[in-house]
Scaffold this motif. Sequence first.
Motif, mmCIF file in Angstrom:
data_model
loop_
_atom_site.group_PDB
_atom_site.id
_atom_site.type_symbol
_atom_site.label_atom_id
_atom_site.label_comp_id
_atom_site.label_asym_id
_atom_site.label_seq_id
_atom_site.Cartn_x
_atom_site.Cartn_y
_atom_site.Cartn_z
ATOM 1 N N ILE A 17 1.210 -1.135 0.018
ATOM 2 C CA ILE A 17 0.098 -0.254 0.031
ATOM 3 C C ILE A 17 0.854 1.099 -0.110
ATOM 4 O O ILE A 17 1.920 1.340 0.823
ATOM 5 C CB ILE A 17 -0.741 -0.081 1.162
ATOM 6 N N CYS A 18 0.486 2.157 -0.783
ATOM 7 C CA CYS A 18 1.397 3.306 -0.991
ATOM 8 C C CYS A 18 1.020 4.458 0.108
ATOM 9 O O CYS A 18 0.094 4.283 0.633
ATOM 10 C CB CYS A 18 1.463 3.900 -2.528
ATOM 11 N N ASN A 47 4.190 -23.273 12.466
ATOM 12 C CA ASN A 47 5.313 -22.778 13.419
ATOM 13 C C ASN A 47 6.108 -21.917 12.812
ATOM 14 O O ASN A 47 7.045 -21.163 13.338
ATOM 15 C CB ASN A 47 5.934 -24.265 13.582
ATOM 16 N N ASP A 48 6.082 -22.054 11.449
ATOM 17 C CA ASP A 48 7.280 -21.094 10.871
ATOM 18 C C ASP A 48 6.702 -19.740 10.461
ATOM 19 O O ASP A 48 7.515 -18.926 9.878
ATOM 20 C CB ASP A 48 7.647 -21.731 9.341
ATOM 21 N N LYS A 49 5.558 -19.364 10.867
ATOM 22 C CA LYS A 49 4.919 -18.047 10.684
ATOM 23 C C LYS A 49 5.256 -17.494 9.164
ATOM 24 O O LYS A 49 5.986 -16.163 9.207
ATOM 25 C CB LYS A 49 5.841 -17.044 11.519
ATOM 26 N N CYS A 50 4.811 -18.076 8.194
ATOM 27 C CA CYS A 50 5.121 -17.738 6.848
ATOM 28 C C CYS A 50 4.495 -16.493 6.564
ATOM 29 O O CYS A 50 4.998 -15.957 5.631
ATOM 30 C CB CYS A 50 4.553 -18.961 6.071
ATOM 31 N N SER A 51 3.787 -15.807 7.246
ATOM 32 C CA SER A 51 3.055 -14.782 6.904
ATOM 33 C C SER A 51 3.842 -13.624 7.254
ATOM 34 O O SER A 51 3.597 -12.460 6.510
ATOM 35 C CB SER A 51 1.529 -14.308 7.452
ATOM 36 N N SER A 52 4.902 -13.737 8.102
ATOM 37 C CA SER A 52 5.776 -12.576 8.509
ATOM 38 C C SER A 52 7.136 -12.490 7.944
ATOM 39 O O SER A 52 7.809 -12.149 8.125
ATOM 40 C CB SER A 52 5.458 -12.364 9.949
ATOM 41 N N HIS A 53 7.222 -13.344 6.694
ATOM 42 C CA HIS A 53 8.526 -13.083 6.067
ATOM 43 C C HIS A 53 8.347 -13.266 4.654
ATOM 44 O O HIS A 53 7.441 -13.930 4.099
ATOM 45 C CB HIS A 53 9.484 -13.998 6.549
ATOM 46 N N LEU A 54 9.320 -12.832 3.932
ATOM 47 C CA LEU A 54 9.314 -13.037 2.209
ATOM 48 C C LEU A 54 9.669 -14.314 1.969
ATOM 49 O O LEU A 54 10.263 -15.062 2.671
ATOM 50 C CB LEU A 54 10.203 -11.974 1.847
ATOM 51 N N VAL A 89 4.853 -2.693 2.543
ATOM 52 C CA VAL A 89 4.806 -4.024 1.626
ATOM 53 C C VAL A 89 3.827 -4.996 2.482
ATOM 54 O O VAL A 89 4.050 -5.318 3.735
ATOM 55 C CB VAL A 89 6.223 -4.549 1.757
ATOM 56 N N SER A 90 3.067 -5.898 1.508
ATOM 57 C CA SER A 90 2.550 -7.085 1.976
ATOM 58 C C SER A 90 3.145 -8.121 1.726
ATOM 59 O O SER A 90 3.127 -8.630 0.585
ATOM 60 C CB SER A 90 1.205 -7.001 1.231
ATOM 61 N N THR A 119 3.587 -10.904 -1.759
ATOM 62 C CA THR A 119 4.674 -10.607 -2.609
ATOM 63 C C THR A 119 5.650 -11.947 -2.698
ATOM 64 O O THR A 119 5.752 -12.652 -1.834
ATOM 65 C CB THR A 119 5.637 -9.512 -1.861
ATOM 66 N N MET A 120 5.869 -12.042 -3.841
ATOM 67 C CA MET A 120 6.936 -13.489 -4.116
ATOM 68 C C MET A 120 8.115 -12.918 -4.872
ATOM 69 O O MET A 120 7.990 -12.079 -5.840
ATOM 70 C CB MET A 120 6.103 -14.222 -5.087
ATOM 71 N N ILE A 121 9.446 -13.169 -4.321
ATOM 72 C CA ILE A 121 10.594 -12.585 -5.094
ATOM 73 C C ILE A 121 11.237 -13.788 -5.936
ATOM 74 O O ILE A 121 11.423 -14.994 -5.480
ATOM 75 C CB ILE A 121 11.550 -12.213 -4.117
#
Lengths: 133, 133
Positions: free
Chosen positions: A123-124, B73-80, B113-114, B118-120
Motif C-alpha cells: 500500500i502506498c 510454526n514457521d510464521k510464513c505470513s511474516s517473512h518474504l 509491503v504486504s 509478494t513473491m521474489i
Amino acid sequence: MEYKTKQKEIIIKILKDNNELSMNAKEILAKLGSSVSKATLYRALERLEEENKIRRFYNEVTSSYEYQYLDANDKCSSHLHLKCNSCGKLFHLHCEESDSFLSHIAHDHSFFVSQNETMIYGICKSCSIVKRG
Amino acid sequence: MEYKTKQKEIIIKILKDNNELSMNAKEILAKLGSSVSKATLYRALERLEEENKIRRFYNEVTSSYEYQYLDANDKCSSHLHLKCNSCGKLFHLHCEESDSFLSHIAHDHSFFVSQNETMIYGICKSCSIVKRG
DNA sequence: ATAATTGCAAACACTTTGCACCTGT
DNA sequence: ACAGGTGCAAAGTGTTTGCAATTAT
C-alpha cells in the motif's frame, strides 16, 4: 520486417503516457475506445514485451495481466518496482538499500533475484492515508 | 460447523508432504489420482487459504495459481519468500536484512509491503550451478 | 434428521488463434 | 505485389459455480 501502423502507435502512446501506472488489457482497451480491437491489442502487447518496451505481470487483485511501460532511460529492468494494491500506482525503487538487499540475498542465501520478474505489492503512502481517514 | 472428510485429509496431506514445493491444481490433482474431483480440490484450497493454512500465488511460468503449505510454526505470513524459476523450489527468508529493507521502504519510500502477496523470483543456488555446467 | 460436502457439467473471465480481409512498403 | 497487420468470432485455459446426490455429525 515490421510495419508501422496507427494501431500500434496509439497503443504505445497510451502505455507511455501512463507509465506511472500499469494497466490490464481491459483498461487499455477502454482508453483505446473503438480504435483498436482486442486481438490486435493482445498481439501488440506480446510484441512490445518481446522488444522489451513493456513488461507483463499478473496482478492477483484484478486476476489479469498488467502491462508496464519500460522507460529505457530509466533502466526499468535493473531495479525493483512497488505496486500499490489500492490505487494501482507503480513506484520505481532506485536506492542503495535495494541493491544491498539483493546482494545480501545473492551472497548469503545464494539466490539470484530476477528484478524483471519480481513485483513488490503493498500500500502506498496516499492510499494508507486515505485508509486511515 | 466443518465436517471432516477423507477428501480434505488427502489434500492437506499432499500439501504438507510437499511443503518445500508449491504446486498448481493440476499437479495436486495428479497426485490425488481419482480420489478427489477438481471442484472439491478448488473448494478445499479456497477454504484452506481462508484458514491461513496455505497460500495461493500466481505463477506466470505455468499460467496458473500455485499453492504453498504454510507451516504455522514457521510464521510464513511474516517473512518474504523466494521462488526459483527453474526448479520451483520455495525459500523462506528470515533474516535481519529483509526486515531492515522493508522498514527502509516503509520509512523512506512510505510504502507498506504486504509480505503475504509478494513473491521474489529468481534462480536458486543449485539451479545456478546446473546452468553453469 | 439435516447441515455440510461432493462430483459432474456448465458457466466464467481472460487470453490466444484461425482466417479472410485490409494496409504499409 | 506481397509481407505484415487487423478484426471478428471461435477456441482455449484455468478457475468457479449450480445443483442433485452423498456423507458426516
